[in-house]
Structures are given as structure tokens and as C-alpha cells.
Design a protein around this motif. Structure first.
Motif, PDB file in Angstrom:
ATOM      1  N   ILE A  85     -63.409  31.550 -20.011  1.00  0.00           N
ATOM      2  CA  ILE A  85     -63.222  32.368 -18.816  1.00  0.00           C
ATOM      3  C   ILE A  85     -64.119  33.593 -18.960  1.00  0.00           C
ATOM      4  CG2 ILE A  85     -61.589  33.605 -17.371  1.00  0.00           C
ATOM      5  CD1 ILE A  85     -60.969  30.656 -17.567  1.00  0.00           C
ATOM      6  N   THR A  86     -65.229  33.604 -18.239  1.00  0.00           N
ATOM      7  CA  THR A  86     -66.211  34.679 -18.366  1.00  0.00           C
ATOM      8  C   THR A  86     -67.121  34.707 -17.145  1.00  0.00           C
ATOM      9  OG1 THR A  86     -68.022  35.549 -19.728  1.00  0.00           O
ATOM     10  CG2 THR A  86     -67.787  33.158 -19.630  1.00  0.00           C
ATOM     11  N   LEU A  87     -67.676  35.882 -16.871  1.00  0.00           N
ATOM     12  CA  LEU A  87     -68.684  36.012 -15.812  1.00  0.00           C
ATOM     13  C   LEU A  87     -70.092  35.791 -16.338  1.00  0.00           C
ATOM     14  CD1 LEU A  87     -67.286  39.118 -13.882  1.00  0.00           C
ATOM     15  CD2 LEU A  87     -67.280  36.746 -13.119  1.00  0.00           C
ATOM     16  N   ASP A  88     -70.223  35.539 -17.622  1.00  0.00           N
ATOM     17  CA  ASP A  88     -71.521  35.275 -18.235  1.00  0.00           C
ATOM     18  C   ASP A  88     -71.981  33.884 -17.806  1.00  0.00           C
ATOM     19  OD1 ASP A  88     -73.714  34.773 -19.835  1.00  0.00           O
ATOM     20  OD2 ASP A  88     -72.795  35.492 -21.685  1.00  0.00           O
ATOM     21  N   VAL A  89     -72.990  33.819 -16.940  1.00  0.00           N
ATOM     22  CA  VAL A  89     -73.422  32.532 -16.390  1.00  0.00           C
ATOM     23  C   VAL A  89     -74.022  31.611 -17.448  1.00  0.00           C
ATOM     24  CG1 VAL A  89     -73.760  33.423 -14.075  1.00  0.00           C
ATOM     25  CG2 VAL A  89     -75.648  33.527 -15.705  1.00  0.00           C
ATOM     26  N   LYS A  90     -74.487  32.167 -18.553  1.00  0.00           N
ATOM     27  CA  LYS A  90     -75.003  31.321 -19.626  1.00  0.00           C
ATOM     28  C   LYS A  90     -73.875  30.512 -20.266  1.00  0.00           C
ATOM     29  CE  LYS A  90     -78.825  34.440 -20.800  1.00  0.00           C
ATOM     30  NZ  LYS A  90     -79.406  35.325 -21.848  1.00  0.00           N
TER      31      LYS A  90
END
Length: 281
Positions: A85-90
């Protein structure tokens, strides 16, 4: 014959109507002996916090399996056991749009016949500011209603839809986006869930679109009013994350939401789930 001693289940209350803190060691939790007691307390308290337990991904999966049937997440590449669960698109290319809706009160799986039983979330990287996760106990909120309110609400049914959630974070979405979301469909659910345990809880959240056979203004009044009621301080708990924390919540008797945080901070949570065991009824 030497008889082993039962492991003592150590926990303490966080708030009167929601939340308990589990104090057992990692080794005691992974042994599995406490699984039934943890399950029972989860249903009673809605949210269980394991402060700085620092499970590895493999340990989190193993612990999840001590509590019930493990539910892997599904993605285009197949099953995944730990969901990031993260906003880091990588790390999670599809997360940004999905996480916009998670900032509003909801129950997971309202578009399904059988929702997941519970989610387990562990903190790997906390937000630089904000980023708490809020929970509210919809069992306790229902039980605190008057008898007259219970009688009124138990008769009602509500249409849930994913497309209704878009307007929470995008007041003027494109027609293409709305049509794409509407293609997912809608689901009619009772406003009050009669659980197999005999207890009852409220089915609310940002997917709750309208009450059937009720005028739009009255429908909005009911749904907004009950959301405000269920999320009052006495029924709610906001967890401030530290690295290594694990939190479990009963998805059948709580709502939850992520609280706003710096979108550039690479906040990272790892999630596992327990398979659902009862349909909405």
C-alpha cells in the motif's frame, strides 16, 4: 507426563468501545496457539494493535494463517501474498487512483457477496506527516441506537457502487471515468447486517449510494447521519503508525480510512487478508 502450560493471552483496552493492544511476543503469536483467542477478541473489539511487532513479510503471512483462511490478493500478474500500500508508482503502479478512495470511510468488499473477514496492515515506512489510519466500530454504533432507530433502519436496503466514490475526491469527473466505474456494477445490501453470531452492525461508507424506495433527500439524510453517528469519538480510534506496528481490523464490523499525508513521502504499508466467512445478510 509433562503437560505444557498454555500461553497467556496478554492484551489491554485502548478505548471502551473500540480497540485493544496485544502484548504477546512475536514467538508466542507465530506459534498459533493464540489464534482462536485473537479471533474472538477481534470480533469484540473491532481493531487489534500489535505495537512494533516487526514481522517480516513471511512472518506476517504465517501469522495471518493462524487466524483463518489466507486470502491472497489478485493482480494481472497472478496472486500476490503481500500487497504493498503506497503511492510510489515504482512499487505499485495502480495505487494512486485506488488510494484516493481509501481516504474516506468504507468497508472493503461491498461489491461482493462475501466480503473479506479482516485485513492485517504492517508499517514499513510511516508518513512524514499525517498518515494515521482511522477505524470505527459499526457493531458498537448500531448497539447504541435507540430501539425506534433500530426498528426503522433494519427495514432499509442500500445500493452500493464504486462509481459513487469518485465524487468524494473528484467533483467533476469525466464521463469516460464514470462509465468505466459504472461498468463494475452495483450491489444492493441491507443497512443493518444480521451476523451469524446474533450481533448486528451497520453497512455504511463511501460506496453507499442511496437507500432504496426513499426520496433522494431523505436517503442522503439517513446515510450521512449514520456515518456521522458511527464515526463519533466514542466509536472511533485513529492509529498513529510507528515502524514495525501491525494492526488487524474486523472488516465485517468496522469501517476504516487512511488519513491525509504527504503524497511524496513514500509511506509504505504491507497488507494481508483473511478470507470472508459470511455473506452480507
Amino acid at each position: 507426563m509433562i503437560v505444557g502450560e498454555m500461553t497467556r493471552f496478554a492484551h489491554e483496552e485502548i478505548k471502551p468501545s473500540i480497540g485493544s493492544r496485544i502484548l504477546n511476543t512475536k514467538e508466542e503469536l507465530l506459534a498459533g496457539e493464540l489464534g482462536p483467542q485473537i479471533r474472538e477478541l477481534l470480533e469484540q473489539r473491532g481493531v487489534l494493535v500489535f505495537p512494533k511487532i516487526s514481522f517480516t513479510d513471511e512472518e506476517q503471512i504465517a501469522f495471518t494463517k493462524t487466524l483463518g483462511e489466507f486470502a491472497p490478493e489478485m493482480r494481472d500478474g497472478g496472486e500476490e501474498k503481500i500487497h504493498k500500500i503506497t503511492l510510489d508508482v515504482k512499487e505499485n503502479p495502480q495505487s494512486a487512483e485506488y488510494l484516493k478512495g481509501s481516504l474516506y470511510w468504507h468497508i472493503d468488499g461491498t461489491m461482493n457477496e462475501v466480503p473479506i473477514l479482516a485485513s492485517l496492515l504492517s508499517c514499513k515506512v510511516p508518513a512524514t506527516w499525517g498518515g494515521n489510519t482511522g477505524f470505527c466500530n459499526t457493531y458498537a454504533a448500531y448497539e447504541a441506537l435507540t430501539d425506534e432507530q433500530k426498528a426503522e433502519y433494519e427495514k432499509l436496503r442500500v445500493i452500493h457502487s464504486v462509481w459513487a466514490t469518485v465524487f468524494y475526491y473528484e467533483p467533476e469527473p469525466s464521463l469516460a471515468k464514470i462509465k468505466g466505474m459504472q461498468a463494475i456494477g452495483e450491489n444492493e445490501l441491507p443497512l443493518v447486517w444480521n451476523h451469524k453470531s446474533g450481533r448486528k452492525s451497520l453497512i455504511l461508507g463511501c460506496t453507499a449510494h442511496r437507500v432504496t424506495n426513499v426520496e433522494p433527500a431523505k436517503s442522503a439524510e439517513i446515510l450521512v447521519g449514520l456515518r456521522e453517528w458511527a464515526t463519533r469519538d466514542e466509536f472511533s480510534y485513529s492509529h498513529e503508525w510507528s515502524v514495525g506496528d501491525l494492526v488487524i481490523w474486523d472488516n465485517t464490523g468496522t469501517m476504516h480510512r487512511a488519513e491525509k499525508y504527504d503524497p511524496e513521502c513514500n509511506r509504505m504499508m504491507h497488507r494481508t487478508k483473511l478470507q470472508g466467512e459470511e455473506p452480507f445478510e
